[in-house]
Motif scaffolding. Structure first.
Motif: not given
Length: 353
Positions: A18-44
């Motif tokens: 549960e502590t790890a989950h909270g840290l993961a959310l905090r990392a997200l909010r601080l921009g520390l997690a590299g995010l790939p952006g939207p994944v789009r295609s006509d097929r998807l």
């Protein structure tokens, strides 16, 4: 998964989950997690109950209970997000520890008990401006001590509904005492009437989904599907966590709570196919339970799901998993000659019946 993400995951697995989950959310909010952006295609691209999804890979409720990282999660490769569950009043949930890793089984047991900041705080966060293109929904819940739990769902929808694209009625969590009793015909009909009345008062119409348990008998499933159709529910979410412990290997397997992750895959997919058959393909279904790869998502789609959701696999494979699954699914659809997700839905349903 990048080296940085791999190292981060390894570090988080060394501490209380549960502590790890909270840290993961905090990392997200601080921009520390590299995010790939939207994944789009006509097929998807997929249309689900009036919602346009860039891809059919969704985030299940529970990861961002309090809607604190919506803007960041919209850049994580998902095609839609579900936050919550929210209850009218804030509540602490069950005592800790209440989240347990089952590493050998690639699973998790939780008994959170709808811990959240309450509907007013969550509504305020959901009201913040956000980029378009990724539908955001809310899982509706009831307070543990409520004298009228069905009214709680309507109250949360009234408060938060103006700020979301869809809502999910959650009567299938095993962690609030007697909550699953609301899946019976009379109780569920009354609850859904109140929810639909609350929806009618919103400034814009949003689809309402119903999330069901995987532990229902065939007769109970049939009754539930009939009730949902009569209430004009827009889609069913199949399924929530299970109380079953069959075949588990991990030390924490005897903990009380709902089991999610890989061991739920077969059970939840079989329920999904049963519901698809019971509804004669007339109600969109969202497949949840054990999705950890593009192949898993593809199996659920061919069993009858128009879209899928995941959560537990993120704890083992990282926050970029949704994007990887979407790309894998795109390749599988192309390999088999499908021009769209919709063409593949239900094509192998009979294999699960």
């Amino acid at each position: 998964m990048s080296l940085i993400e791999s190292l981060g995951m390894a570090a988080l697995r060394r501490i209380d989950p549960e502590t790890a989950h909270g840290l993961a959310l905090r990392a997200l909010r601080l921009g520390l997690a590299g995010l790939p952006g939207p994944v789009r295609s006509d097929r998807l691209a997929q249309r689900l109950a009036g919602l346009d999804l860039p891809n059919p890979i969704g985030l299940a409720a529970g990861f961002d209970k309090n809607a604190v990282a919506v803007a960041q999660l919209m850049r994580a490769g998902f095609g839609f997000l579900e936050v919550g569950a929210a209850t009218p009043l804030p509540q602490p949930g069950n005592p800790r520890p209440r989240l347990f890793r089952l590493t050998e089984d690639r699973a998790v047991i939780n008994r959170f008990g709808f811990n959240n900041d309450g509907a007013e705080a969550i509504a305020a966060r959901l009201a913040r401006p956000r980029a378009g293109g990724i539908p955001v929904g809310l899982n509706l819940g009831a307070n543990k001590q409520s004298a009228d739990r069905s009214a709680d769902y309507a109250e949360v929808l009234a408060l938060c509904g103006p700020h979301v694209d869809f809502a999910v009625v959650n009567v299938s969590s095993p962690n609030t005492e007697r909550l699953r009793d609301l899946q019976g015909r009379a109780a569920l009909s009354a609850l859904l009437r109140k929810v639909m009345s609350a929806r009618a008062e919103l400034p814009h119409r949003i689809p309402v989904f119903l999330k069901i348990a995987p532990d229902l008998t065939e007769d109970e499933l049939a009754e539930l599907v009939e009730t949902a159709q009569s209430a004009r529910v827009d889609a069913l979410v199949c399924t929530n966590t299970t109380l079953s412990r069959e075949g588990l290997k991990s030390a924490n397997s005897s903990e009380a709570g709902g089991l999610s992750g890989v061991p739920l895959f077969e059970k939840s997919t079989r329920v999904l196919a049963q519901v698809a058959a019971l509804s004669a393909g007339q109600m969109p279904l969202i497949g949840v339970g054990g999705v950890a790869s593009g192949e898993d998502a593809y199996v659920k789609i061919k069993a009858g799901a128009s879209a899928v959701q995941l959560y537990t696999a993120l704890a083992y494979r990282g926050l970029t998993l949704a994007a990887r699954i979407a790309r894998e699914l795109d390749a599988l659809l192309e390999r088999d000659g499908f021009a769209s997700v919709a063409e593949a839905v239900g094509t192998e349903r009979s294999a699960w019946l």
